[in-house]
Design a protein around this motif. Structure first.
Motif, mmCIF file in Angstrom:
data_model
loop_
_atom_site.group_PDB
_atom_site.id
_atom_site.type_symbol
_atom_site.label_atom_id
_atom_site.label_comp_id
_atom_site.label_asym_id
_atom_site.label_seq_id
_atom_site.Cartn_x
_atom_site.Cartn_y
_atom_site.Cartn_z
ATOM 1 N N ILE A 130 3.907 8.251 -0.960
ATOM 2 C CA ILE A 130 4.724 7.302 -1.676
ATOM 3 C C ILE A 130 4.226 5.996 -1.883
ATOM 4 C CG2 ILE A 130 5.853 6.670 0.564
ATOM 5 C CD1 ILE A 130 8.787 6.465 -0.920
ATOM 6 N N ASN A 131 4.465 5.560 -3.291
ATOM 7 C CA ASN A 131 3.747 4.384 -3.704
ATOM 8 C C ASN A 131 4.198 3.101 -2.784
ATOM 9 O OD1 ASN A 131 6.093 3.965 -4.992
ATOM 10 N ND2 ASN A 131 5.000 3.458 -6.992
ATOM 11 N N ASP A 132 3.553 2.030 -3.250
ATOM 12 C CA ASP A 132 3.910 0.597 -2.443
ATOM 13 C C ASP A 132 5.101 0.217 -2.818
ATOM 14 O OD1 ASP A 132 1.939 -1.351 -4.876
ATOM 15 O OD2 ASP A 132 3.184 0.353 -5.275
ATOM 16 N N SER A 133 5.805 0.362 -3.849
ATOM 17 C CA SER A 133 7.166 0.033 -4.260
ATOM 18 C C SER A 133 8.092 0.993 -3.980
ATOM 19 C CB SER A 133 7.237 -0.395 -5.913
ATOM 20 O OG SER A 133 6.926 0.574 -6.707
ATOM 21 N N GLY A 134 7.868 2.299 -3.328
ATOM 22 C CA GLY A 134 8.804 3.337 -3.095
ATOM 23 C C GLY A 134 9.442 4.030 -4.169
ATOM 24 N N ASP A 135 8.866 3.935 -5.278
ATOM 25 C CA ASP A 135 9.686 4.369 -6.565
ATOM 26 C C ASP A 135 8.743 5.733 -7.244
ATOM 27 O OD1 ASP A 135 8.944 1.749 -8.846
ATOM 28 O OD2 ASP A 135 7.752 3.187 -7.946
ATOM 29 N N SER A 136 7.751 5.886 -6.364
ATOM 30 C CA SER A 136 7.026 7.187 -6.830
ATOM 31 C C SER A 136 6.496 8.207 -5.851
ATOM 32 C CB SER A 136 5.884 6.747 -7.672
ATOM 33 O OG SER A 136 5.206 7.743 -8.009
ATOM 34 N N THR A 137 6.748 9.129 -5.837
ATOM 35 C CA THR A 137 6.242 10.073 -4.705
ATOM 36 C C THR A 137 5.539 11.342 -5.122
ATOM 37 O OG1 THR A 137 8.403 11.432 -4.867
ATOM 38 C CG2 THR A 137 8.335 9.258 -3.225
ATOM 39 N N TYR A 185 0.946 -1.137 0.003
ATOM 40 C CA TYR A 185 0.074 -0.008 0.086
ATOM 41 C C TYR A 185 0.845 1.408 -0.013
ATOM 42 C CZ TYR A 185 -3.590 -3.409 1.211
ATOM 43 O OH TYR A 185 -4.322 -4.485 1.221
ATOM 44 N N ALA A 186 0.386 2.271 -0.768
ATOM 45 C CA ALA A 186 0.985 3.527 -0.433
ATOM 46 C C ALA A 186 0.931 4.132 1.112
ATOM 47 C CB ALA A 186 0.298 4.569 -1.451
ATOM 48 N N MET A 187 1.861 4.992 1.255
ATOM 49 C CA MET A 187 1.671 5.702 2.580
ATOM 50 C C MET A 187 1.658 7.077 2.440
ATOM 51 S SD MET A 187 1.886 3.414 4.803
ATOM 52 C CE MET A 187 2.271 4.130 6.213
ATOM 53 N N GLY A 188 1.009 7.881 3.113
ATOM 54 C CA GLY A 188 1.143 9.332 3.269
ATOM 55 C C GLY A 188 1.237 10.260 4.279
ATOM 56 N N TYR A 232 -7.181 6.924 1.864
ATOM 57 C CA TYR A 232 -6.288 6.590 2.976
ATOM 58 C C TYR A 232 -7.394 5.838 4.136
ATOM 59 C CZ TYR A 232 -2.676 8.640 0.802
ATOM 60 O OH TYR A 232 -1.590 9.130 -0.193
ATOM 61 N N ALA A 233 -6.982 4.568 4.648
ATOM 62 C CA ALA A 233 -7.903 3.754 5.198
ATOM 63 C C ALA A 233 -7.542 4.129 6.643
ATOM 64 C CB ALA A 233 -7.662 2.350 4.937
ATOM 65 N N TYR A 234 -6.249 3.986 7.026
ATOM 66 C CA TYR A 234 -5.934 3.866 8.479
ATOM 67 C C TYR A 234 -4.884 5.258 8.738
ATOM 68 C CZ TYR A 234 -7.386 -1.007 8.059
ATOM 69 O OH TYR A 234 -8.117 -1.974 7.844
ATOM 70 N N ALA A 261 -0.466 7.902 7.227
ATOM 71 C CA ALA A 261 -1.840 7.048 6.840
ATOM 72 C C ALA A 261 -1.428 5.973 5.933
ATOM 73 C CB ALA A 261 -2.751 8.055 6.310
ATOM 74 N N VAL A 262 -2.241 5.047 6.131
ATOM 75 C CA VAL A 262 -2.187 3.817 4.853
ATOM 76 C C VAL A 262 -3.061 3.958 3.818
ATOM 77 C CG1 VAL A 262 -1.932 1.406 4.812
ATOM 78 C CG2 VAL A 262 -1.261 2.242 7.039
ATOM 79 N N GLY A 263 -2.544 4.010 2.694
ATOM 80 C CA GLY A 263 -3.520 4.317 1.694
ATOM 81 C C GLY A 263 -4.492 2.854 1.167
ATOM 82 N N ARG A 264 -5.379 3.174 0.487
ATOM 83 C CA ARG A 264 -6.027 1.998 0.082
ATOM 84 C C ARG A 264 -5.808 1.268 -0.977
ATOM 85 N NH1 ARG A 264 -11.269 2.384 2.887
ATOM 86 N NH2 ARG A 264 -11.508 4.691 3.665
ATOM 87 N N TYR A 265 -4.601 1.977 -1.697
ATOM 88 C CA TYR A 265 -4.226 1.519 -2.861
ATOM 89 C C TYR A 265 -2.927 1.684 -2.949
ATOM 90 C CZ TYR A 265 -9.057 3.295 -3.997
ATOM 91 O OH TYR A 265 -10.422 3.639 -3.752
ATOM 92 N N GLY A 266 -2.142 0.743 -3.853
ATOM 93 C CA GLY A 266 -0.689 1.039 -3.839
ATOM 94 C C GLY A 266 -0.158 2.224 -4.634
ATOM 95 N N SER A 267 -0.995 3.079 -5.372
ATOM 96 C CA SER A 267 -0.417 4.255 -5.711
ATOM 97 C C SER A 267 -0.605 5.609 -5.149
ATOM 98 C CB SER A 267 -1.429 4.409 -7.363
ATOM 99 O OG SER A 267 -2.631 4.392 -7.029
#
Length: 124
Positions: free
Chosen positions: A51-58, A32-35, A111-113, A97-103
């Motif tokens: 930042i996205n799930d794989s850490g290569d997009s911000t 999941y993405a993190m914000g 964001y879910a949490y 926050a934890v995203g609902r998606y990977g992007s």
């Protein structure tokens, strides 16, 4: 149960730096993405960075672009926010926050949490 714990906030002078951390548990961190958001007294939450799930997009808000950097450590299930050249208007409670998606997304509804937040105060 998902749990997010922020740390690293504090009082700093204008132009100073802080590094916020957000340790997460209870979910597969790398899926999941993190914000990061911030909240001013009496106002709604404002997007800061993601930042996205794989850490290569911000993605950054215009207010912090070029000054703040978001990163992750998957081994520690932790997301960081490096804040430089801080200004008094950056004073707020910062929440991760934890995203609902990977992007990456800037909309708080994606964001879910949420963590409880850490106070950042920048003195002039």
């Amino acid at each position: 149960q998902v749990r997010l714990v922020e740390s690293g906030g504090g009082l700093v002078q204008t132009g100073g730096s802080l590094r916020l951390s957000c340790a997460s548990s209870g979910h597969t961190f790398s899926n999941y993405a993190m914000g990061w958001f911030r909240q001013f007294p009496g106002k709604r939450r404002e997007f800061v960075a993601a930042i996205n799930d794989s850490g290569d997009s911000t993605y950054y808000s215009d207010f912090v672009k070029g000054r703040f950097t978001v990163s992750t450590d998957n081994a520690r299930s932790t997301v960081y926010l490096e804040m430089n050249s801080l200004k008094p208007e950056d004073t707020a409670v910062y929440l991760c926050a934890v995203g609902r998606y990977g992007s990456v997304h800037y909309d708080w509804r994606t964001y879910a949490y949420w963590g409880q937040g850490t106070q950042v105060t920048v003195s002039s």
